[in-house]
Write an enzyme that holds these catalytic residues in place. Sequence first.
Site, short mmCIF file in Angstrom:
data_model
loop_
_atom_site.label_atom_id
_atom_site.label_comp_id
_atom_site.label_asym_id
_atom_site.label_seq_id
_atom_site.Cartn_x
_atom_site.Cartn_y
_atom_site.Cartn_z
N CYS A 11 2.16 0.61 4.64
CA CYS A 11 1.72 -0.78 4.82
C CYS A 11 1.28 -0.98 6.27
CB CYS A 11 2.87 -1.72 4.50
SG CYS A 11 3.63 -1.37 2.93
N THR A 12 0.31 -0.21 6.68
CA THR A 12 -0.26 -0.39 8.02
C THR A 12 -1.72 0.04 7.98
OG1 THR A 12 -0.32 0.47 10.26
CG2 THR A 12 0.80 1.83 8.67
#
Length: 427
Positions: A345-346
């Site tokens: 999640c980046t």
Amino acid sequence: MNAADRDTWLAAAAEQFGTPSFVYFTEAIAERIAALRHALDDQLALSFAVKCNPNPALLKWMVGRVDLLDVSSIGEFRLALQAGWDPALVSFTGPGKREFEIREAVLGGVGLLVLESLREAGIADEVARAAGRVQRVLLRIAPDSVPRGFGDQMAGRPSPFGIDLPDAREALEQIVAMPGLRLAGLHIYSGTQCLKPDAIVENYRGFLSIFADLCEAVDLAPDSLVLGSGLGVAYHEGDTPLPLEAVASAILPDIASFRADPRFAHTRLKLELGRYLVAEAGYFLVRVVSLKQSRGVSIAICDGGMNNHLPASGHFGMVIRRNYKMHRVGGGAETGTYDVTGPLCTSIDRLAGGVVLPTLSEGDVIAVHNSGAYGLTASPIHFIGHAPPAELMVVDGALHDVSRFFETTTAWPGVPSPEGQGALATA
Ligand SMILES: Cc1ncc(COP(=O)(O)O)c(C=O)c1O
């Protein structure tokens, strides 16, 4: 082995052991070792830098195939011994060696301790004397300049590595006076990832000149001089692979005249290197989990990314992010343009931007090339809690699971649980 045969192995690896995974082809490493020895006319011993790939099975395979190992932590030293390496063939570099690391290495019989400071020299001297030993050491020198063309520079500017050249003579005199140490020679590792033969040759010539000057200054007939290789890898489309023959043919006459000096008649010259030996022999396999069209861009979201292979995501010192070479396992005509991302999640978890591949479907496997060095070992595998990738090795026509064990338990003994008697329960 040709590209089609390699692809068959990669497909088998993904099928049998799943993804994400790394696959290392030992045959390719053996070929690279042979090519180096041949090109350099066996004038330089080969020392493998464990930091670039400390896989235990790979270290074991290296026994007897490369001459020496270089470790940069006590953890790597232990791995080397567990893999069957004679500690006498191991050197230990690293700018922040702690007292216990120096102690364990000296008492463990490390062949050469590469001193990066007088602080390390003092500790090693004390440990060796207390044990009634004399430790062979090299002093690491940081030259005044590094030729242009090195992707990573470790000298020629303020640097934590080694002793700056202007301070070297005085440091050597102090080390020579320490009874627990025997100065066996010098070490220079000033930069890496260079694809320009002229720059590499210029760098080696600089090393030889520094070695000659310093050895004369302290009247040392060294038995060991280490040249950090700097040999680079063509990671990206459009990179020209390093012409090894050009490097070798230019530097061999310099080595011959260097050796003509009686001071160096019994000196072993050593090339310390990692990526050039193993990077191209390794592939990182990821499977497409999900495909998305986002504002006109096709995105392939995969089951592994920067958590397993940070350098391929461009966050390991790359100034301008460029895609590693990659292909879809199973081949096919290149018909689509994709961003390839990992599962994190980046937004920085991206393995490729705008790469051209065959049209992808969910379940397809992508192989990222040049992943045999600084892959798993240089990656934040605990971020964001995905299982670690498998590691597989193709040796003599067979695929071996050489995965490492990483602690994945969610039970932490000693930490009180909410229903227990500890601080959390009463909070
Ligand atoms: C002291 C030392 N030796 C060897 C290496 C291996 O370099 P490469 O993998 O680029 O050949 C490095 C890399 O940083 C290093 O710092």
